[in-house]
Every structure is written in structure tokens, then in C-alpha cells.
Scaffold this motif. Structure first.
Motif, PDB file in Angstrom:
ATOM      1  N   UNK A  77       0.846  -1.209   0.000  1.00  0.00           N
ATOM      2  CA  UNK A  77       0.000   0.000   0.000  1.00  0.00           C
ATOM      3  C   UNK A  77       0.875   1.251   0.000  1.00  0.00           C
ATOM      4  N   UNK A  78       1.888   1.250   0.886  1.00  0.00           N
ATOM      5  CA  UNK A  78       2.772   2.414   0.986  1.00  0.00           C
ATOM      6  C   UNK A  78       3.504   2.655  -0.330  1.00  0.00           C
ATOM      7  N   UNK A  79       3.963   1.576  -0.959  1.00  0.00           N
ATOM      8  CA  UNK A  79       4.719   1.710  -2.206  1.00  0.00           C
ATOM      9  C   UNK A  79       3.819   2.249  -3.325  1.00  0.00           C
ATOM     10  N   UNK A  80       2.585   1.840  -3.287  1.00  0.00           N
ATOM     11  CA  UNK A  80       1.692   2.212  -4.379  1.00  0.00           C
ATOM     12  C   UNK A  80       1.149   3.638  -4.246  1.00  0.00           C
ATOM     13  N   UNK A  81       0.797   4.025  -3.028  1.00  0.00           N
ATOM     14  CA  UNK A  81       0.052   5.285  -2.882  1.00  0.00           C
ATOM     15  C   UNK A  81       0.762   6.384  -2.099  1.00  0.00           C
ATOM     16  N   UNK A  82       1.857   6.042  -1.415  1.00  0.00           N
ATOM     17  CA  UNK A  82       2.471   7.056  -0.545  1.00  0.00           C
ATOM     18  C   UNK A  82       3.832   7.475  -1.131  1.00  0.00           C
ATOM     19  N   UNK A  83       3.895   8.717  -1.667  1.00  0.00           N
ATOM     20  CA  UNK A  83       5.094   9.132  -2.417  1.00  0.00           C
ATOM     21  C   UNK A  83       6.398   8.975  -1.641  1.00  0.00           C
ATOM     22  N   UNK A  84       6.366   9.303  -0.357  1.00  0.00           N
ATOM     23  CA  UNK A  84       7.609   9.269   0.405  1.00  0.00           C
ATOM     24  C   UNK A  84       8.168   7.852   0.480  1.00  0.00           C
ATOM     25  N   UNK A  85       7.290   6.881   0.753  1.00  0.00           N
ATOM     26  CA  UNK A  85       7.769   5.493   0.819  1.00  0.00           C
ATOM     27  C   UNK A  85       8.168   4.991  -0.565  1.00  0.00           C
ATOM     28  N   UNK A  86       7.444   5.422  -1.591  1.00  0.00           N
ATOM     29  CA  UNK A  86       7.778   4.973  -2.946  1.00  0.00           C
ATOM     30  C   UNK A  86       9.214   5.376  -3.270  1.00  0.00           C
ATOM     31  N   UNK A  87       9.550   6.638  -2.923  1.00  0.00           N
ATOM     32  CA  UNK A  87      10.921   7.101  -3.165  1.00  0.00           C
ATOM     33  C   UNK A  87      11.918   6.289  -2.346  1.00  0.00           C
ATOM     34  N   UNK A  88      11.591   6.113  -1.064  1.00  0.00           N
ATOM     35  CA  UNK A  88      12.528   5.419  -0.175  1.00  0.00           C
ATOM     36  C   UNK A  88      12.745   3.969  -0.631  1.00  0.00           C
ATOM     37  N   UNK A  89      11.700   3.289  -1.001  1.00  0.00           N
ATOM     38  CA  UNK A  89      11.841   1.905  -1.470  1.00  0.00           C
ATOM     39  C   UNK A  89      12.651   1.889  -2.766  1.00  0.00           C
ATOM     40  N   UNK A  90      12.406   2.915  -3.618  1.00  0.00           N
ATOM     41  CA  UNK A  90      13.149   3.020  -4.883  1.00  0.00           C
ATOM     42  C   UNK A  90      14.650   3.158  -4.631  1.00  0.00           C
ATOM     43  N   UNK A  91      14.982   3.969  -3.631  1.00  0.00           N
ATOM     44  CA  UNK A  91      16.400   4.212  -3.319  1.00  0.00           C
ATOM     45  C   UNK A  91      17.120   2.928  -2.912  1.00  0.00           C
ATOM     46  N   UNK A  92      16.416   2.038  -2.234  1.00  0.00           N
ATOM     47  CA  UNK A  92      17.090   0.805  -1.812  1.00  0.00           C
ATOM     48  C   UNK A  92      16.752  -0.364  -2.746  1.00  0.00           C
ATOM     49  N   UNK A  93      16.043  -0.051  -3.816  1.00  0.00           N
ATOM     50  CA  UNK A  93      15.724  -1.077  -4.803  1.00  0.00           C
ATOM     51  C   UNK A  93      14.791  -2.163  -4.272  1.00  0.00           C
ATOM     52  N   UNK A  94      13.850  -1.751  -3.421  1.00  0.00           N
ATOM     53  CA  UNK A  94      12.949  -2.746  -2.829  1.00  0.00           C
ATOM     54  C   UNK A  94      11.658  -2.859  -3.638  1.00  0.00           C
ATOM     55  N   UNK A  95      11.345  -4.073  -4.045  1.00  0.00           N
ATOM     56  CA  UNK A  95      10.041  -4.381  -4.610  1.00  0.00           C
ATOM     57  C   UNK A  95       9.247  -4.997  -3.460  1.00  0.00           C
ATOM     58  N   UNK A  96       8.070  -4.464  -3.143  1.00  0.00           N
ATOM     59  CA  UNK A  96       7.319  -4.992  -1.986  1.00  0.00           C
ATOM     60  C   UNK A  96       7.156  -6.514  -2.047  1.00  0.00           C
TER      61      UNK A  96
END
Ligand SMILES: [Zn+2]
Length: 503
Positions: A77-96
Motif C-alpha cells: 500500500x505504501x509503495x503504491x500510494x504514498x510518495x515518500x515510501x515509494x521514493x525510499x523503497x526506490x532508493x534501496x531497490x525494494x520491490x514490496x
């Protein structure tokens, strides 16, 4: 205040009839509390409570499986709808989808209070940006649902934290946090044999804001079986008022800021006897640890067990203390990990700073949020038989509550409210309060754009109203307030408790 004065302007207490009382408790538990709570935006309390009663019987493995399912959903949910987490997950290359076990969550960097303070707008479900803007411009008090700020079928609630470190944290919720907290409190009460709907006194209001017999207080008394009492900045006359009100209402539960509860117990002990009408089954301390000596005092004065809730305003109730004195984590709704062992305090073996992840939270999830408290997590082998994991060697934050010369308690929340008051918008960027050993207070302020020639007069007026007459304070204006070595901003600390070493 005499009894006659107290009774003036109050509705008479209920006739003591145990059959009638039990019936009224059931009506409150099944009808008036859930219905009015739902109208007030807090849905699903009864259903959540029932599900909690089922899952607390589950095995440790089943609980972890439930946590994993919910954790994966929360991260997706965070990755899909919450910009801050999307960026943070992107930075560490995390796919939920990479999260296949609870341990896998440790790849996500911890979330700090500073992150939330600086990025809160970006930490909310982006589909509801308009609602956030409306909530931000609303003049409603913190914690009140905002009519035009819709989140799905709910109204958004803007709130701020009462934590002891850092600047106040703004956050948004959809009413589900309060609803969940209440369901969890029903769970805690059930552990002590107290049924839903049982009368409860809640020491929560600022004494200066408290209006006895106000209409809201009156309907809460009847529809929710909640007696609202002052719980902040209390003096002996407030304690006397609380005593009379408790004698009349005879609650089974007394709930309050830990300092308010212990202050009341201390007042009753100084007076020489516990009023005969007050026979609660339990007391619940919130917002601060109930230390051993405080527990002993509460149990002696009220003649019943004293328990404690651990959590924070942002994330909600994390753990509840059972009759065997163990802090059980509410694993169904919270995933708790220990971070790196802390070098800031003497850390017991295996302990570390607690990180809390909300598992079913919209529109603003908290993922691996640094709590600033130290503990060790362990599987339960508690005599109470509950499988919910436990927090051991808990070291709560200390030095947050200040007691003035005449026994008034100043909790961290007082400072948040003072510096964020609507009367002085934008006047204070950041603040820090030091309690001096001579019982005087030093206040440091980094001024904001809204600071005017009237600001200091306002601050002095409110402090004068709330402190003992002999208490001196000094306001110092500074360019900036630097974080401690740990990276945290200490909002309140004691002289001699070095800024850098505070947990
Ligand atoms: Zn237990």
C-alpha cells in the motif's frame, strides 16, 4: 470545594443497584458506545475487539503468519500510494513482493521523527491530497474529525504527537487509530476481568480547560460510561474534585496519564484514607511508564491491580501489561522490532531501540518508526497463557514530567500545546525546555515568521497560570536548536541529564 458545591450543577449519581447497573453496562457496550462512536468516525470497535479476543488465543506461529500477511499488504500500500515510501523503497531497490518474511523488513531504513516532521504531506496516501489541504487549513482542534476532509467514507483527523523528544509531529488518521486504541483497551480490561461497558473515569483534560458538568462530559458519562476528569497540571483542589467525582460515579476503571494517577493516589494517601465509595478493579497508566514504586502506591491506595499501556499518539497502543506484569505486544496490528543496540544508554543484552510498524493503517502508514525506547523482544512464556510476544527489560524515556513546587505535573504535551497554540500561529519554529535542579525552568525558542511583540506576553501569561507562584522561568531566544548526537531533538530534559545520553 465542599461536597455541596461539587454536587451543585451535577446530575445525581446512579442509584446503586447491581442488576440495573449490569443491564446499563450491556446497553452501553452493545448499543450506545458503538453507535455513537461510529457516528463520530470511529468504526468497528466492537468487531475489532471480538477479533482480538480470538487471535490472542492463536499460536505464536499463527500470529506471525497474520503479521506477515498484513505487513506485506501495508508495504505494498505504501509503495503504491504514498510518495515518500515509494521514493525510499526506490532508493534501496525494494520491490514490496521481495518481503517474504518478517525479517525481510529490516532492509527498510528506520523512520525517524525528523522524517515525519519534514515530509508529513508526502507520507499520506496521494489520492487524498485535497483532503489533507482542507485538514491543514481547518481551525478544528487536533484530534477532531474534519467535515470536508474526506478519506473514503471517513473524515480525516489531524493530530499531533505528545512525544518527549523532537518538535511536535503532525500526522493524519481516518479515525481508525482512536477506534483501534479503544478496542485494545477493551482487550486490556478483559485481561483484568472488566467487561465492555463498565464505568470508567479518564483523567485526560488540562485542568484549566476542564469544565465540570459540560454537555459533552455529560453525554459521555451516560452513553459511553466514561467520566472525563482533568488529568494535566493538577493541584490539590483538582485532586479533591476528582475524588468527589469518583466517589459519586464509582468507576470500575480509572484511566489516566501516569503522573495524574499517581498524583491522585498520593493526594489520597496524604489525606489519610481512600474514600470508601471508590472501589475500582484496575487503574491504567498511559503516556509514561508506571514505575515499581508508582505501581505499589496505586495498588495500595486503590486496592486493585495497576497496569500500563505502552505506545504513542502517532502509532497508537503498542503493548499492554497483563496481570502477570508482562508487556504483551498487540501483534495483530503492530509489528515491533528492535533496532541496533543503542550506545546511548546501558543496553541490556539483546535489547535495542524499538521500531514500530503499523500493519493496517491508512492513509498514513508508519513503517519501522523509531520509538526512542529501549527493550528486548521475547516469545511469551507468561503465566497468563497469552502467546502475544513480550517486551522485556523495558527502559522508557525518563525525565519528561516536571513536578512544580506545589505538586503540579507538567507533561511534555503541555509544551506542545503552548508553542503550537492557535493564538500564536507560526511564532515558534522549535523549542527546548530544561528543568533546572532548583525547580526553575529554562525555555529556549527558535523564533518563526509568526513571532510578534505580543508572543512573549502570551507565553508568560499561560506559564504563569500553570506553574506554582514561586516558579521562575527564563526565555532564551536562539538561532537554532541543535539535535543531540543521536540525531534526536530533545524537547524536554533535566539539568544534568546530559543532552546526548538521554534515551
Ligand atoms: Zn501475560
Amino acid at each position: 470545594m465542599t461536597r455541596a458545591q461539587y454536587l451543585q450543577g451535577h446530575s445525581p449519581g446512579r442509584v446503586s443497584d447491581s442488576g440495573l447497573n449490569a443491564f446499563l453496562d450491556r446497553v452501553v457496550a452493545r448499543v450506545s458506545f458503538p453507535v455513537t462512536s461510529a457516528l463520530m468516525n470511529r468504526r468497528g470497535i466492537v468487531g475489532t475487539y471480538r477479533s482480538l479476543k480470538r487471535t490472542e488465543q492463536a499460536s505464536a506461529g499463527e500470529l506471525r503468519a497474520l503479521q506477515l500477511t498484513r505487513l506485506r499488504r501495508q508495504i505494498a500500500y505504501a509503495a503504491r500510494y504514498v510518495p515518500w515510501y515509494r521514493r525510499r523503497f526506490g532508493e534501496i531497490g525494494l520491490d514490496p513482493r521481495d518481503i517474504r518474511s518478517l525479517e525481510d523488513a529490516s532492509v527498510i531504513p528506520p523512520l525517524t521523527r525528523e522524517d515525519v516532521i519534514e515530509n508529513y504531506r508526502d507520507m499520506v496516501d496521494e489520492r487524498f491530497r485535497e483532503s489533507i489541504a482542507k485538514a491543514e487549513s481547518s481551525t478544528r482542534d487536533a484530534g477532531q474529525p474534519i467535515p470536508l476532509a474526506l478519506f473514503r467514507r471517513h473524515r480525516l483527523v489531524r493530530n499531533n504527537s505528545s512525544g518527549s523528544t523532537g518538535a511536535p509531529t503532525l500526522f493524519f488518521e481516518d479515525g481508525s487509530v482512536t477506534g483501534l486504541n479503544w478496542a485494545l483497551e477493551l482487550r486490556l480490561k478483559s485481561w483484568f476481568g472488566v467487561h465492555p461497558g463498565a464505568r470508567e473515569a479518564r483523567m485526560v483534560r488540562l485542568s484549566t480547560q476542564y469544565v465540570s458538568g459540560g454537555s459533552v462530559n455529560n453525554w459521555r458519562k451516560h452513553l459511553w460510561h466514561q467520566l472525563i476528569l482533568p488529568g494535566v497540571n493538577l493541584r490539590d483542589r483538582d485532586y479533591e474534585f476528582c475524588t468527589l467525582a469518583l466517589e459519586e460515579y464509582r468507576p470500575l476503571v480509572i484511566w489516566g496519564f501516569t503522573g495524574a494517577l499517581t498524583g491522585l493516589a498520593d493526594y489520597m494517601r496524604r489525606r489519610g484514607s481512600t474514600p470508601s465509595g471508590i472501589r475500582p478493579r484496575m487503574t491504567i497508566g498511559w503516556a509514561a511508564p508506571v514505575y515499581e514504586h508508582e505501581k505499589a502506591l496505586l495498588e495500595e491506595v486503590f486496592g486493585c491491580p495497576a497496569t500500563n499501556i505502552y505506545g504513542s499518539r502517532e502509532v497508537g497502543h503498542i503493548a499492554l501489561k497483563c496481570p502477570h506484569d508482562q508487556f504483551h505486544v498487540n501483534q495483530e496490528f503492530m509489528f515491533v522490532e528492535t533496532g541496533e543496540p543503542s550506545d546511548e544508554v546501558d543496553c541490556p543484552p539483546g535489547a535495542g531501540e524499538l521500531l514500530a510498524t503499523t500493519l493496517v493503517r491508512t492513509p498514513m502508514p508508519f513503517i519501522r518508526y523509531r520509538m526512542g525506547d529501549i527493550a528486548r523482544l521475547a516469545p511469551s512464556s507468561c503465566e497468563c497463557g497469552r502467546t502475544l510476544e513480550v517486551l522485556e527489560e523495558f527502559v522508557g524515556r525518563t525525565g519528561e514530567i516536571f513536578t512544580t513546587r506545589d505538586g503540579r505535573m507538567i507533561p511534555p504535551n503541555f509544551w506542545c500545546r503552548l508553542f503550537m497554540a492557535r493564538e500564536i500561529p507560526g511564532a515558534v519554529n522549535r523549542f527546548q525546555v530544561m528543568y533546572r535542579n532548583d525547580k526553575n525552568i529554562e525555555v529556549r525558542i527558535a523564533r518563526g515568521p509568526g513571532f510578534t511583540s505580543e508572543t512573549e506576553g502570551y507565553l508568560n501569561k499561560v506559564m504563569r497560570e500553570n506553574f506554582a507562584p514561586a516558579t521562575e522561568w527564563e526565555i532564551k531566544y536562539v538561532e537554532e536548536i541543535k539535535p543531540a548526537i543521536s540525531g534526536k531533538y530533545l524537547m524536554v530534559y533535566r539539568e544534568g541529564q546530559t543532552n546526548e545520553k538521554s534515551p
